[in-house]
Design a protein around this motif. Structure first.
Motif, PDB file in Angstrom:
ATOM      1  N   VAL A  31      25.905  24.950  29.396  1.00 32.91           N
ATOM      2  CA  VAL A  31      24.677  25.569  28.883  1.00 32.91           C
ATOM      3  C   VAL A  31      23.471  24.829  29.466  1.00 32.91           C
ATOM      4  O   VAL A  31      22.539  25.457  29.975  1.00 32.91           O
ATOM      5  N   VAL A  32      23.518  23.503  29.451  1.00 32.17           N
ATOM      6  CA  VAL A  32      22.421  22.697  29.984  1.00 32.17           C
ATOM      7  C   VAL A  32      22.241  22.965  31.487  1.00 32.17           C
ATOM      8  O   VAL A  32      21.121  23.161  31.970  1.00 32.17           O
ATOM      9  N   THR A  33      23.348  23.022  32.227  1.00 33.01           N
ATOM     10  CA  THR A  33      23.298  23.297  33.669  1.00 33.01           C
ATOM     11  C   THR A  33      22.625  24.641  33.957  1.00 33.01           C
ATOM     12  O   THR A  33      21.825  24.764  34.879  1.00 33.01           O
ATOM     13  N   LEU A  34      22.959  25.643  33.140  1.00 26.45           N
ATOM     14  CA  LEU A  34      22.430  26.989  33.386  1.00 26.45           C
ATOM     15  C   LEU A  34      20.968  27.152  32.973  1.00 26.45           C
ATOM     16  O   LEU A  34      20.373  28.202  33.169  1.00 26.45           O
ATOM     17  N   LEU A  35      20.399  26.085  32.409  1.00 27.13           N
ATOM     18  CA  LEU A  35      18.967  26.122  32.084  1.00 27.13           C
ATOM     19  C   LEU A  35      18.134  25.738  33.297  1.00 27.13           C
ATOM     20  O   LEU A  35      16.931  25.928  33.323  1.00 27.13           O
ATOM     21  N   GLU A  36      18.791  25.174  34.299  1.00 28.27           N
ATOM     22  CA  GLU A  36      18.100  24.773  35.518  1.00 28.27           C
ATOM     23  C   GLU A  36      17.544  26.006  36.218  1.00 28.27           C
ATOM     24  O   GLU A  36      18.092  27.091  36.109  1.00 28.27           O
ATOM     25  N   GLN A  37      16.494  25.783  36.971  1.00 24.65           N
ATOM     26  CA  GLN A  37      15.864  26.909  37.629  1.00 24.65           C
ATOM     27  C   GLN A  37      16.717  27.476  38.767  1.00 24.65           C
ATOM     28  O   GLN A  37      16.761  28.660  38.988  1.00 24.65           O
ATOM     29  N   GLN A  38      17.374  26.583  39.491  1.00 20.07           N
ATOM     30  CA  GLN A  38      18.155  27.031  40.643  1.00 20.07           C
ATOM     31  C   GLN A  38      19.651  26.943  40.396  1.00 20.07           C
ATOM     32  O   GLN A  38      20.230  25.881  40.393  1.00 20.07           O
ATOM     33  N   VAL A  39      20.278  28.067  40.171  1.00 18.33           N
ATOM     34  CA  VAL A  39      21.729  28.110  40.019  1.00 18.33           C
ATOM     35  C   VAL A  39      22.236  29.137  41.027  1.00 18.33           C
ATOM     36  O   VAL A  39      21.767  30.275  41.033  1.00 18.33           O
ATOM     37  N   ASP A  40      23.164  28.732  41.904  1.00 17.31           N
ATOM     38  CA  ASP A  40      23.645  29.714  42.874  1.00 17.31           C
ATOM     39  C   ASP A  40      24.760  30.569  42.269  1.00 17.31           C
ATOM     40  O   ASP A  40      25.376  30.197  41.270  1.00 17.31           O
ATOM     41  N   GLU A  41      24.992  31.713  42.878  1.00 11.42           N
ATOM     42  CA  GLU A  41      25.931  32.700  42.340  1.00 11.42           C
ATOM     43  C   GLU A  41      27.330  32.140  42.119  1.00 11.42           C
ATOM     44  O   GLU A  41      27.938  32.371  41.077  1.00 11.42           O
ATOM     45  N   GLN A  42      27.851  31.423  43.110  1.00 14.69           N
ATOM     46  CA  GLN A  42      29.216  30.906  43.004  1.00 14.69           C
ATOM     47  C   GLN A  42      29.363  29.923  41.852  1.00 14.69           C
ATOM     48  O   GLN A  42      30.319  29.988  41.084  1.00 14.69           O
ATOM     49  N   THR A  43      28.401  29.015  41.735  1.00 17.54           N
ATOM     50  CA  THR A  43      28.429  28.044  40.642  1.00 17.54           C
ATOM     51  C   THR A  43      28.375  28.776  39.314  1.00 17.54           C
ATOM     52  O   THR A  43      29.163  28.508  38.396  1.00 17.54           O
ATOM     53  N   PHE A  44      27.457  29.715  39.241  1.00 19.57           N
ATOM     54  CA  PHE A  44      27.265  30.492  38.027  1.00 19.57           C
ATOM     55  C   PHE A  44      28.579  31.159  37.594  1.00 19.57           C
ATOM     56  O   PHE A  44      29.044  30.976  36.465  1.00 19.57           O
ATOM     57  N   LEU A  45      29.205  31.868  38.516  1.00 17.12           N
ATOM     58  CA  LEU A  45      30.430  32.593  38.192  1.00 17.12           C
ATOM     59  C   LEU A  45      31.573  31.649  37.811  1.00 17.12           C
ATOM     60  O   LEU A  45      32.352  31.948  36.908  1.00 17.12           O
ATOM     61  N   SER A  46      31.645  30.504  38.491  1.00 19.22           N
ATOM     62  CA  SER A  46      32.738  29.585  38.179  1.00 19.22           C
ATOM     63  C   SER A  46      32.549  28.924  36.809  1.00 19.22           C
ATOM     64  O   SER A  46      33.518  28.613  36.121  1.00 19.22           O
ATOM     65  N   LEU A  47      31.307  28.753  36.407  1.00 21.65           N
ATOM     66  CA  LEU A  47      31.032  28.123  35.110  1.00 21.65           C
ATOM     67  C   LEU A  47      31.316  29.069  33.936  1.00 21.65           C
ATOM     68  O   LEU A  47      31.626  28.636  32.830  1.00 21.65           O
ATOM     69  N   LEU A  48      31.230  30.363  34.210  1.00 22.14           N
ATOM     70  CA  LEU A  48      31.420  31.353  33.136  1.00 22.14           C
ATOM     71  C   LEU A  48      32.817  31.314  32.521  1.00 22.14           C
ATOM     72  O   LEU A  48      33.001  31.709  31.374  1.00 22.14           O
ATOM     73  N   SER A 113      22.151  40.605  32.987  1.00 24.42           N
ATOM     74  CA  SER A 113      22.549  39.586  32.030  1.00 24.42           C
ATOM     75  C   SER A 113      23.504  40.167  30.974  1.00 24.42           C
ATOM     76  O   SER A 113      24.523  39.557  30.639  1.00 24.42           O
ATOM     77  N   GLU A 114      23.183  41.354  30.481  1.00 31.43           N
ATOM     78  CA  GLU A 114      24.047  42.011  29.495  1.00 31.43           C
ATOM     79  C   GLU A 114      25.423  42.303  30.109  1.00 31.43           C
ATOM     80  O   GLU A 114      26.451  42.194  29.444  1.00 31.43           O
ATOM     81  N   TYR A 115      25.402  42.662  31.391  1.00 31.87           N
ATOM     82  CA  TYR A 115      26.631  42.979  32.118  1.00 31.87           C
ATOM     83  C   TYR A 115      27.525  41.742  32.209  1.00 31.87           C
ATOM     84  O   TYR A 115      28.730  41.804  31.962  1.00 31.87           O
ATOM     85  N   ILE A 116      26.912  40.607  32.546  1.00 35.90           N
ATOM     86  CA  ILE A 116      27.667  39.350  32.634  1.00 35.90           C
ATOM     87  C   ILE A 116      28.165  38.942  31.245  1.00 35.90           C
ATOM     88  O   ILE A 116      29.321  38.590  31.070  1.00 35.90           O
ATOM     89  N   LYS A 117      27.296  39.048  30.265  1.00 33.67           N
ATOM     90  CA  LYS A 117      27.656  38.639  28.901  1.00 33.67           C
ATOM     91  C   LYS A 117      28.883  39.402  28.401  1.00 33.67           C
ATOM     92  O   LYS A 117      29.748  38.851  27.732  1.00 33.67           O
ATOM     93  N   SER A 118      28.947  40.697  28.774  1.00 36.48           N
ATOM     94  CA  SER A 118      30.074  41.515  28.327  1.00 36.48           C
ATOM     95  C   SER A 118      31.394  41.079  28.977  1.00 36.48           C
ATOM     96  O   SER A 118      32.461  41.433  28.510  1.00 36.48           O
ATOM     97  N   GLN A 119      31.301  40.292  30.059  1.00 32.94           N
ATOM     98  CA  GLN A 119      32.524  39.844  30.735  1.00 32.94           C
ATOM     99  C   GLN A 119      32.959  38.442  30.322  1.00 32.94           C
ATOM    100  O   GLN A 119      34.063  38.005  30.653  1.00 32.94           O
TER     101      GLN A 119
END
Ligand SMILES: [Zn+2]
Length: 148
Positions: A31-48, A113-119
């Motif tokens: 959660v803290v990591t995803l508050l950062e301004q710059q998050v790349d797609e791959q990191t984002f998806l792997s953290l989910l 965001s809603e789309y990601i949240k649903s997954q």
């Protein structure tokens, strides 16, 4: 039950608690990591794969409080947040609750965001290592209608 069995059960229980705590701590860190301004797609998806829907909701909320677009892949600042909770659509003659929508810079980010949240999986975080990793998908930009 023998003392040896009891001891084994106790150890299993402790191991389960340790694992659960570690998974919850990890989710908090994400959660803290995803508050950062710059998050790349791959990191984002792997953290989910290591967070739950409530963690994702926390990310959106915290980003909103920090005046950032709620969608973690967007780094647009949302300075002017409407104070109203409802919006009236004269064409459709409908009243919309915009509480959630206000947290995003655009209709696209809100939908994405809603789309990601649903997954985001709803299963317990500490059992995720036994599951097949979901194949998360981002909302393509071309889904955006010109009116939004
Ligand atoms: Zn945005």
């Amino acid at each position: 039950m023998s003392t040896a069995n009891n001891q084994q059960l106790r150890e299993q229980l402790i191991a389960a608690v340790v694992k659960k705590r570690a998974a919850l701590a990890r989710a908090h860190q994400i959660v803290v990591t995803l508050l950062e301004q710059q998050v790349d797609e791959q990191t984002f998806l792997s953290l989910l794969t290591q967070i739950g829907p409530e963690n994702y909701a926390d990310v959106v909320e915290e980003r909103h409080i920090n005046k950032l677009c709620g969608y973690p892949l967007c780094d647009v600042a949302v300075e002017k947040v409407p104070t109203k909770q409802y919006q009236i659509c004269a064409i459709r003659n409908k009243v919309y609750d915009i509480t959630e929508r206000k947290k995003f810079c655009s209709g696209y980010c809100f939908k994405a965001s809603e789309y990601i949240k649903s997954q985001v999986p709803t299963s317990p975080l500490w059992l995720r290592d036994t599951e097949k990793k979901p194949d998360f998908k981002l909302l393509p930009r071309e889904n955006l209608k010109p009116a939004q």
